[in-house]
Scaffold this active site. Structure first.
Site, PDB file in Angstrom:
ATOM      1  N   CYS B  14      12.324 -35.461 -12.243  1.00 23.44           N
ATOM      2  CA  CYS B  14      12.094 -34.545 -11.131  1.00 23.44           C
ATOM      3  C   CYS B  14      10.791 -33.809 -11.396  1.00 23.44           C
ATOM      4  O   CYS B  14      10.714 -33.103 -12.383  1.00 23.44           O
ATOM      5  CB  CYS B  14      13.254 -33.562 -11.007  1.00 23.44           C
ATOM      6  SG  CYS B  14      13.141 -32.455  -9.601  1.00 23.44           S
ATOM      7  N   PRO B  15       9.777 -33.955 -10.585  1.00 19.83           N
ATOM      8  CA  PRO B  15       9.772 -34.562  -9.249  1.00 19.83           C
ATOM      9  C   PRO B  15       9.726 -36.094  -9.219  1.00 19.83           C
ATOM     10  O   PRO B  15       9.949 -36.670  -8.168  1.00 19.83           O
ATOM     11  CB  PRO B  15       8.513 -33.990  -8.614  1.00 19.83           C
ATOM     12  CG  PRO B  15       7.603 -33.718  -9.747  1.00 19.83           C
ATOM     13  CD  PRO B  15       8.487 -33.306 -10.892  1.00 19.83           C
TER      14      PRO B  15
END
Lengths: 378, 76
Positions: B14-15
């Site tokens: 993440c991202p």
């Protein structure tokens, strides 16, 4: 005397300063170490509270505490932000013209919402990334008479759970007002699933399907046509809306750009040591890094704890002892009274559980506990 | 390829690699070449899909020791 200068007084900087002040209490008391924090403001904002302001569930005064009151007594604090970084000579100069020499420098200036980077977005969309914007969003929700609520997320953005949380919380907001039959939710996301974390995306898709929330993936806003109430995407689609909610794209702070420390305001940073690339004694925390990790208070928190340990051993022994392993823990509000969480690091993806009321209560408790967390007590 | 044009998204959940690439594309100029490094095998599919949908150019992909190298050019 070893001089540690921390530039920025947000979550990462404050946790680090307090962590160091405790670890180096003896050295601080005997003037062998000085810890100086340079910040742009004397107020500390609990930024996750802005989400609740947008639903009338937290007030502005709940979000702020005096920065000085959060810091250990041995820390020198100045409201005088840095203007110039002279890394070659180990000095920074502030806006007031004061020069601070350092042995170790920590840059944690954070990020800022930049809806202006998408034409029309700032004028026509609501968001929750400043107090004014969150209050405006609450007013827009209160006045909404029905139609399509579109959620548009920019890249990069701070706090990656917010797109989902906003959607779930708006669902329950309109449900409580018996308006669900008049409201269509249309969630968009920049990549090919509903969340960057694959398991969170799968969980969200099941929840959205159950709640009747529509969605479109691979959607990156190019421009907003306010007159026609349409969002045009980079991918070529056109989205009609009646109420536009955005998680705006973010930039690093302008001082980082002006000093040419990193493209977009993000400083190239070693993911394990948190050293600014190409330097030995400059470290970066939180949103300011270019590490491919969530821009979130939780990230800054875990990074700060690692760096606190490493800086204290650098001062005492001349060596670092720990690597930052990418630890992040994020609550996910799944409506007005349910929540789950995602816990992950560089090597282990999260396995989100079904939302419960107890986790929601814990999040509400954390909204208060934050002030102890940032003092380094949790 | 210079470091500034390399998007090192290894070990990023993440991202994630595609989001990192989208962010880097916003900072790049038309004609710039970027190389994404990813340890997520889904990237070998996701990134070319997005590149094709937006209308950028995919220059090549290869996998070496569990790392995917995906080269793209910003076309618009």
């Amino acid at each position: 005397m070893k001089k540690i200068v921390i530039v920025g007084g947000g979550t990462g900087g404050t946790i680090l300063a307090n962590n160091l002040a405790r670890r180096l209490a003896t050295e601080l008391a005997s003037n062998q170490v000085r810890i100086t924090m340079l910040s742009a403001t004397d107020k500390h904002m609990y930024q996750p509270g802005l989400l609740y302001v947008a639903f009338g569930r937290m007030a502005a005064e709940d979000l702020y505490q005096d920065q000085r009151s959060l810091l250990e007594p041995g820390i020198t604090f100045h409201v005088d932000p840095v203007k110039t970084f002279d890394l070659e000579h180990n000095r920074v100069e502030t806006q007031a013209g004061v020069s601070h020499a350092y042995d170790y420098l920590v840059i944690c200036t954070g990020s800022r919402p930049n809806p202006e980077s998408v034409p029309g977005l700032a004028e026509h969309a609501n968001h929750v990334y400043t107090l004014e914007a969150a209050q405006k969003t609450f007013a827009a929700l209160q006045q909404f008479k029905g139609g399509r609520v579109a959620i548009v997320t920019g890249v990069p953005h701070k706090c990656p759970m917010v797109p989902l949380e906003l959607t779930f919380m708006m669902h329950d907001y309109f449900k409580d007002r018996a308006m669900l039959d008049q409201v269509e939710f249309y969630y968009t996301y920049p990549i090919g699933r509903l969340h960057s974390l694959e398991n969170v995306g799968k969980w969200a898709q099941r929840e959205f399907d159950k709640l009747g929330i529509n969605y479109e993936t691979l959607f990156n806003a190019k421009e907003v046509d306010g007159a026609k109430q349409q969002v045009h995407s980079e991918e070529g689609s056109v989205l009609d809306y009646d109420l536009l909610i955005t998680v705006p794209p973010h930039n690093g702070m302008s001082v980082i750009l002006e000093n040419e420390l990193g493209a977009g305001g993000w400083i190239p940073t070693d993911p394990a040591t948190l050293q600014m690339q190409g330097t030995e004694n400059v470290f970066v925390l939180g949103d300011t890094t270019n590490i491919p990790i969530s821009k979130a208070g939780s990230t800054a928190h875990y990074e700060a704890e690692t760096l606190g340990e490493n800086l204290s051993t650098l001062v005492r022994q001349g060596t670092m002892v720990r690597a930052y392993e990418g630890k992040v823990f994020c609550f996910i509000e799944a409506g007005k009274d349910r929540a789950t969480y995602a816990s992950f690091d560089y090597l282990h993806p999260p396995q989100p559980q079904s939302p419960t009321q107890m986790i929601h209560w814990f999040k509400l408790a954390y909204n208060k506990l934050y002030w102890n967390s940032v003092r380094g007590l949790l | 390829m210079s470091d500034s044009q390399r998007v090192d998204a290894r070990n990023s959940f993440c991202p994630g690699p595609l989001m990192e690439l989208i962010a880097a594309m916003k900072l790049a100029k038309v004609g710039d070449e970027l190389e994404v490094l990813s340890t997520d095998k889904g990237s070998a599919h996701d990134i070319p899909e997005w590149i094709a949908k937006v209308g950028h150019e995919l220059l090549g992909t290869r996998e070496e020791d569990g790392v995917y190298y995906i080269q793209v050019r910003k076309s618009k």
